[in-house]
Design an enzyme around this catalytic site. Structure first.
Site, PDB file in Angstrom:
ATOM      1  N   PRO A  72     -10.733  -2.419  -8.378  1.00 53.83           N
ATOM      2  CA  PRO A  72     -11.801  -2.314  -7.355  1.00 53.83           C
ATOM      3  C   PRO A  72     -11.221  -2.553  -5.955  1.00 53.83           C
ATOM      4  O   PRO A  72     -10.554  -3.540  -5.717  1.00 53.83           O
ATOM      5  CB  PRO A  72     -12.772  -3.432  -7.741  1.00 53.83           C
ATOM      6  CG  PRO A  72     -12.416  -3.815  -9.139  1.00 53.83           C
ATOM      7  CD  PRO A  72     -10.965  -3.505  -9.305  1.00 53.83           C
ATOM      8  N   GLU A  73     -11.471  -1.621  -5.066  1.00 56.55           N
ATOM      9  CA  GLU A  73     -11.046  -1.759  -3.673  1.00 56.55           C
ATOM     10  C   GLU A  73     -12.259  -2.165  -2.826  1.00 56.55           C
ATOM     11  O   GLU A  73     -13.365  -2.265  -3.329  1.00 56.55           O
ATOM     12  CB  GLU A  73     -10.451  -0.434  -3.177  1.00 56.55           C
ATOM     13  CG  GLU A  73      -9.162  -0.027  -3.892  1.00 56.55           C
ATOM     14  CD  GLU A  73      -7.984  -0.915  -3.507  1.00 56.55           C
ATOM     15  OE1 GLU A  73      -8.073  -1.647  -2.502  1.00 56.55           O
ATOM     16  OE2 GLU A  73      -6.976  -0.875  -4.235  1.00 56.55           O
TER      17      GLU A  73
END
Ligand code: ZN
Length: 270
Positions: free
Chosen positions: A2-3
Site C-alpha cells: 500500500p502506497e
C-alpha cells in the site's frame, strides 16, 4: 505494498463508518504484528468515541479522547468494515467492534503492519522526523530547491527520502521525474528552482490522480477480495524498462539507483 494513495483511499472510505461511532470491544487475535501491540489498545479503546481518522505519511491515526491508535498497513495489510458476525479468517488479527453493529477488521498476512498507541499531546517516535505531506502547501518547488542545496545524492533518492517529503515511493518518484523531465540520477543539489517547481507539481498531480482513480474502485477495495484501483493507473516508465517511451518512442533505460529499480527516458529526461 500500500502506497500513500491507497492509505488515503482507505481513510476516505473508513471515515463515514467510524467518525462519531463508539468502540464497544477490541479483539486481538495475536499479541503482536511487526511490533507488540501495546496494552493501551485493549485497555483504553473500549467505550471511547471515535473523534476522527487522520493520515500522516502512510500511517492512520484513529483519534480518541485519551490519544490515538496508530496503524500502518505494512506490506500486505488492509482494513475493512464488516458485519459483526462475519467469520474471521486466518490473517484477521484485530477487530474493533463499533456501536453501529459493524467491526473494523485489520487483515495482514505478512504482519509488517503495526498497531501502536500515541498518548494525547505526544507525537510517536515513528512520526517525529517526517517531512511535509506532498499534497500540502508546505511542499512545493521552493521547498525542494532550498532543501536540496549542497546535496550530492541523486534527485530520485532525495525525493524518496521520508525526511524530504513523505509518501513518494518508487512508482511515484519514477513517474514524477518523467513528467517533470528530470533524469533520476542527477545530483539533487544541481537542479534549478524552475525544474523543482515542475517536479513538485508532478508529484502532486500524480498522487492526486492515483487517489481519484483508487477512489472510483473503493467499493471493490473494501470487499474481502478487493484490490485498490491505483494499480490500473497508466504508468509511463515504472516497470517498463526496454519498452518504448510513450512520449517519444525511444527505448526506456533501466538501472538500479540507491538499490531501487529505476527506469527513465534518456531523450525526455535530462
Ligand atoms: Zn521519451
Amino acid at each position: 505494498m500500500p502506497e500513500l494513495p491507497e492509505v488515503e483511499i482507505t481513510r476516505l472510505g473508513l471515515t463515514p463508518e467510524l467518525e462519531g461511532r463508539r468502540i464497544t470491544a477490541v479483539t486481538l487475535r495475536r499479541p503482536d504484528l511487526r511490533w507488540p501491540i501495546p496494552g493501551e489498545i485493549a485497555a483504553l479503546l473500549p467505550g471511547e468515541l471515535i473523534l476522527g481518522l487522520r493520515r500522516r505519511a502512510k500511517y492512520l491515526l484513529l483519534d480518541l479522547a485519551p490519544g490515538s491508535a496508530l496503524l500502518h498497513l505494512g506490506m500486505s495489510g488492509s482494513l475493512r468494515v464488516l458485519d459483526r458476525d462475519a467469520p474471521a479468517g486466518r490473517h484477521d488479527h484485530v477487530d474493533l467492534a463499533l456501536d453501529s453493529g459493524k467491526v473494523v477488521r485489520f487483515n495482514d498476512p505478512r504482519r509488517f503492519g503495526c498497531l501502536l498507541w500515541q498518548p494525547r499531546g505526544e507525537t510517536h517516535a515513528l512520526l517525529r522526523d517526517l517531512g511535509p505531506e506532498p499534497l500540502s502547501d508546505l511542499f512545493d518547488g521552493n521547498y525542494l530547491f532550498r532543501h536540496s542545496r549542497g546535496r550530492q545524492t541523486s534527485v530520485k533518492a532525495f525525493l524518496m527520502d521520508q525526511a524530504t517529503v513523505v509518501g513518494v515511493g518508487n512508482i511515484y518518484a519514477a513517474e514524477s521525474l518523467f513528467q517533470a523531465g528530470i533524469a533520476p540520477g542527477r545530483p539533487a543539489g544541481e537542479i534549478t528552482r524552475p525544474r523543482y517547481k515542475r517536479l513538485a507539481e508532478a508529484v502532486k498531480d500524480i498522487l492526486a490522480h492515483a487517489i481519484r482513480c483508487g477512489g472510483t474502485t473503493f467499493r471493490d477495495f473494501i470487499r474481502p477480495d478487493g484490490r485498490p484501483g491505483y494499480f490500473e493507473q497508466e504508468l509511463f516508465v515504472y516497470g517498463r524498462e526496454g519498452e518504448p517511451c510513450l512520449n517519444c518512442g525511444a527505448i526506456l533505460r533501466g538501472n538500479r539507483l540507491g538499490n531501487r529499480a529505476t527506469v527513465w527516458c534518456d531523450h525526455c529526461q535530462a
